[in-house]
Motif scaffolding. Structure first.
Motif, PDB file in Angstrom:
ATOM      1  N   ILE A   9       0.816  -1.223   0.000  1.00  0.00           N
ATOM      2  CA  ILE A   9       0.000   0.000   0.000  1.00  0.00           C
ATOM      3  C   ILE A   9       0.846   1.267   0.000  1.00  0.00           C
ATOM      4  O   ILE A   9       0.360   2.341  -0.374  1.00  0.00           O
ATOM      5  N   PHE A  10       2.120   1.166   0.418  1.00  0.00           N
ATOM      6  CA  PHE A  10       2.971   2.349   0.462  1.00  0.00           C
ATOM      7  C   PHE A  10       3.899   2.460  -0.740  1.00  0.00           C
ATOM      8  O   PHE A  10       4.638   3.440  -0.859  1.00  0.00           O
ATOM      9  N   SER A  11       3.875   1.464  -1.623  1.00  0.00           N
ATOM     10  CA  SER A  11       4.760   1.517  -2.782  1.00  0.00           C
ATOM     11  C   SER A  11       4.369   2.689  -3.683  1.00  0.00           C
ATOM     12  O   SER A  11       3.204   2.980  -3.897  1.00  0.00           O
ATOM     13  N   LEU A  13       5.139   5.865  -3.007  1.00  0.00           N
ATOM     14  CA  LEU A  13       5.206   7.144  -2.287  1.00  0.00           C
ATOM     15  C   LEU A  13       6.643   7.656  -2.305  1.00  0.00           C
ATOM     16  O   LEU A  13       7.597   6.893  -2.246  1.00  0.00           O
ATOM     17  N   ASN A  14       6.804   8.967  -2.357  1.00  0.00           N
ATOM     18  CA  ASN A  14       8.141   9.548  -2.360  1.00  0.00           C
ATOM     19  C   ASN A  14       8.607   9.834  -0.936  1.00  0.00           C
ATOM     20  O   ASN A  14       7.876   9.617   0.037  1.00  0.00           O
ATOM     21  N   GLU A  15       9.834  10.346  -0.801  1.00  0.00           N
ATOM     22  CA  GLU A  15      10.417  10.543   0.523  1.00  0.00           C
ATOM     23  C   GLU A  15       9.631  11.551   1.347  1.00  0.00           C
ATOM     24  O   GLU A  15       9.458  11.382   2.556  1.00  0.00           O
ATOM     25  N   GLU A  16       9.159  12.601   0.732  1.00  0.00           N
ATOM     26  CA  GLU A  16       8.395  13.611   1.460  1.00  0.00           C
ATOM     27  C   GLU A  16       7.092  13.008   1.992  1.00  0.00           C
ATOM     28  O   GLU A  16       6.673  13.304   3.127  1.00  0.00           O
ATOM     29  N   GLU A  17       6.452  12.172   1.184  1.00  0.00           N
ATOM     30  CA  GLU A  17       5.211  11.524   1.621  1.00  0.00           C
ATOM     31  C   GLU A  17       5.481  10.545   2.758  1.00  0.00           C
ATOM     32  O   GLU A  17       4.683  10.422   3.691  1.00  0.00           O
ATOM     33  N   PHE A  18       6.622   9.856   2.694  1.00  0.00           N
ATOM     34  CA  PHE A  18       6.976   8.945   3.790  1.00  0.00           C
ATOM     35  C   PHE A  18       7.257   9.710   5.081  1.00  0.00           C
ATOM     36  O   PHE A  18       7.006   9.206   6.181  1.00  0.00           O
ATOM     37  N   LYS A  19       7.771  10.914   4.973  1.00  0.00           N
ATOM     38  CA  LYS A  19       7.993  11.717   6.173  1.00  0.00           C
ATOM     39  C   LYS A  19       6.667  12.032   6.868  1.00  0.00           C
ATOM     40  O   LYS A  19       6.595  12.103   8.100  1.00  0.00           O
ATOM     41  N   GLN A  20       5.601  12.212   6.078  1.00  0.00           N
ATOM     42  CA  GLN A  20       4.283  12.441   6.663  1.00  0.00           C
ATOM     43  C   GLN A  20       3.807  11.208   7.427  1.00  0.00           C
ATOM     44  O   GLN A  20       3.209  11.313   8.494  1.00  0.00           O
ATOM     45  N   ILE A  21       4.088  10.035   6.852  1.00  0.00           N
ATOM     46  CA  ILE A  21       3.725   8.791   7.540  1.00  0.00           C
ATOM     47  C   ILE A  21       4.533   8.638   8.823  1.00  0.00           C
ATOM     48  O   ILE A  21       4.010   8.227   9.864  1.00  0.00           O
ATOM     49  N   GLU A  22       5.804   9.005   8.774  1.00  0.00           N
ATOM     50  CA  GLU A  22       6.663   8.892   9.960  1.00  0.00           C
ATOM     51  C   GLU A  22       6.124   9.718  11.120  1.00  0.00           C
ATOM     52  O   GLU A  22       6.233   9.323  12.284  1.00  0.00           O
ATOM     53  N   ARG A  23       5.508  10.854  10.806  1.00  0.00           N
ATOM     54  CA  ARG A  23       4.996  11.730  11.858  1.00  0.00           C
ATOM     55  C   ARG A  23       3.777  11.138  12.564  1.00  0.00           C
ATOM     56  O   ARG A  23       3.490  11.495  13.703  1.00  0.00           O
ATOM     57  N   ILE A  24       3.039  10.251  11.903  1.00  0.00           N
ATOM     58  CA  ILE A  24       1.811   9.721  12.512  1.00  0.00           C
ATOM     59  C   ILE A  24       1.955   8.270  12.981  1.00  0.00           C
ATOM     60  O   ILE A  24       1.049   7.748  13.629  1.00  0.00           O
ATOM     61  N   ALA A  25       3.087   7.635  12.663  1.00  0.00           N
ATOM     62  CA  ALA A  25       3.280   6.237  13.046  1.00  0.00           C
ATOM     63  C   ALA A  25       3.860   6.141  14.458  1.00  0.00           C
ATOM     64  O   ALA A  25       4.680   6.964  14.872  1.00  0.00           O
ATOM     65  N   ASP A 109      -7.179   7.100   7.545  1.00  0.00           N
ATOM     66  CA  ASP A 109      -8.230   7.579   6.637  1.00  0.00           C
ATOM     67  C   ASP A 109      -7.772   8.810   5.872  1.00  0.00           C
ATOM     68  O   ASP A 109      -8.051   8.960   4.670  1.00  0.00           O
ATOM     69  N   ASP A 110      -7.080   9.707   6.560  1.00  0.00           N
ATOM     70  CA  ASP A 110      -6.564  10.906   5.903  1.00  0.00           C
ATOM     71  C   ASP A 110      -5.576  10.540   4.794  1.00  0.00           C
ATOM     72  O   ASP A 110      -5.565  11.155   3.725  1.00  0.00           O
ATOM     73  N   LEU A 111      -4.746   9.501   5.057  1.00  0.00           N
ATOM     74  CA  LEU A 111      -3.811   9.040   4.036  1.00  0.00           C
ATOM     75  C   LEU A 111      -4.544   8.524   2.808  1.00  0.00           C
ATOM     76  O   LEU A 111      -4.165   8.813   1.672  1.00  0.00           O
ATOM     77  N   LEU A 112      -5.599   7.739   3.032  1.00  0.00           N
ATOM     78  CA  LEU A 112      -6.357   7.174   1.917  1.00  0.00           C
ATOM     79  C   LEU A 112      -7.024   8.281   1.089  1.00  0.00           C
ATOM     80  O   LEU A 112      -7.132   8.167  -0.137  1.00  0.00           O
ATOM     81  N   MET A 113      -7.486   9.326   1.766  1.00  0.00           N
ATOM     82  CA  MET A 113      -8.104  10.445   1.046  1.00  0.00           C
ATOM     83  C   MET A 113      -7.057  11.232   0.259  1.00  0.00           C
ATOM     84  O   MET A 113      -7.328  11.690  -0.860  1.00  0.00           O
ATOM     85  N   LYS A 121      -4.831   0.028  -3.572  1.00  0.00           N
ATOM     86  CA  LYS A 121      -4.029  -1.090  -3.081  1.00  0.00           C
ATOM     87  C   LYS A 121      -4.688  -1.763  -1.877  1.00  0.00           C
ATOM     88  O   LYS A 121      -4.619  -2.984  -1.723  1.00  0.00           O
ATOM     89  N   VAL A 122      -5.314  -0.970  -1.008  1.00  0.00           N
ATOM     90  CA  VAL A 122      -6.056  -1.551   0.114  1.00  0.00           C
ATOM     91  C   VAL A 122      -7.186  -2.433  -0.397  1.00  0.00           C
ATOM     92  O   VAL A 122      -7.429  -3.530   0.116  1.00  0.00           O
ATOM     93  N   MET A 123      -7.887  -1.980  -1.418  1.00  0.00           N
ATOM     94  CA  MET A 123      -8.974  -2.772  -2.000  1.00  0.00           C
ATOM     95  C   MET A 123      -8.441  -4.067  -2.603  1.00  0.00           C
ATOM     96  O   MET A 123      -9.096  -5.121  -2.522  1.00  0.00           O
ATOM     97  N   GLU A 124      -7.249  -4.023  -3.218  1.00  0.00           N
ATOM     98  CA  GLU A 124      -6.640  -5.243  -3.757  1.00  0.00           C
ATOM     99  C   GLU A 124      -6.359  -6.242  -2.631  1.00  0.00           C
ATOM    100  O   GLU A 124      -6.618  -7.445  -2.772  1.00  0.00           O
ATOM    101  N   ILE A 125      -5.830  -5.758  -1.523  1.00  0.00           N
ATOM    102  CA  ILE A 125      -5.533  -6.621  -0.377  1.00  0.00           C
ATOM    103  C   ILE A 125      -6.810  -7.241   0.167  1.00  0.00           C
ATOM    104  O   ILE A 125      -6.872  -8.442   0.449  1.00  0.00           O
ATOM    105  N   MET A 126      -7.864  -6.429   0.309  1.00  0.00           N
ATOM    106  CA  MET A 126      -9.137  -6.937   0.811  1.00  0.00           C
ATOM    107  C   MET A 126      -9.707  -7.988  -0.132  1.00  0.00           C
ATOM    108  O   MET A 126     -10.256  -9.007   0.308  1.00  0.00           O
TER     109      MET A 126
END
Length: 222
Positions: A9-11, A13-25, A109-113, A121-126
């Motif tokens: 699901i994260f494939s 994403l660029n480095e800046e987008e991953f930094k956003q994920i790092e802040r909420i994980a 949810d904010d990430l998905l939006m 990708k989440v739908m593929e996994i489901m």
């Protein structure tokens, strides 16, 4: 964050987008037999397993445990309910000391939006999980215990196995009771079936895992 980059699901994403994920994980550690969550509880977060082993299961009307899945490093869960506010559909319990990366549902949810490609990708996994469930139900309806057990071994080998020559080693501390809960039978029946397989030199087992001597037998018998 290098760990999270391996997830489908994260494939992309660029480095800046991953930094956003790092802040909420967040990181959490669970000891064996600790609950990550229980069936029916309000959905709190999405979990990514960094290390350890997690068992998900439901309790039927008779009080019997029905194992849904065994999850290890590289797995995410739960696999349903991303697009609604339904409670957790099953109980998740740590089998070993387990380290999880946690993202709160609201943040997820904010990430998905924000990143529609993640939603796809989440739908593929489901969708894959639904197919797995359909195959499992069909197996319960049409197969005897030995076939159901062999199918469970094949699935575990595909998800958790390591090749050992002609065979495959399932590196999971799974008990006979866990097998019974997975295939819908008693522990005594599983004991008897596994002993028959051992006498035929098809496999061996100990507390740390199961060695299938011939992977071709496993694939051909299920």
């Amino acid at each position: 964050m290098e760990f999270l980059k391996q997830f489908l699901i994260f494939s992309g994403l660029n480095e800046e987008e991953f930094k956003q994920i790092e802040r909420i994980a967040m990181k959490r550690t669970y000891q064996p037999r600790m609950f990550v969550f229980m069936e029916g509880e309000e959905r709190e977060a999405v979990f990514f397993i960094k290390s350890g082993l997690v068992k998900t299961y439901k309790i039927d009307e008779a009080g019997n445990e029905q194992v849904i899945s065994l999850l290890q490093s590289g797995d995410m869960f739960p696999h349903v309910g991303f697009f609604d506010r339904s409670p957790y559909p099953a109980t998740a319990e740590a089998v070993q000391e387990t380290e999880l990366i946690v993202i709160r549902i609201a943040d997820f949810d904010d990430l998905l939006m924000k990143y529609p490609q993640m939603t796809i990708k989440v739908m593929e996994i489901m969708g894959k999980k639904i197919i797995d469930l359909q195959e499992r139900i069909q197996g319960f309806i049409s197969k005897d215990v030995q076939h159901r057990l062999t199918h469970a071994l094949m699935k575990l080998a595909a998800e958790h196995g390591v090749r050992k020559g002609k065979g495959v080693y399932i590196n999971l501390p799974i008990t006979n009771q866990d097998f019974a809960n997975m295939v819908g039978t008693s522990r005594e029946t599983i004991n008897r079936t596994l002993n028959e397989m051992k006498k035929k030199n098809l496999l061996s087992a100990d507390r740390s895992g199961i060695l299938i001597y011939d992977a071709e037998w496993l694939n051909g018998s299920s």
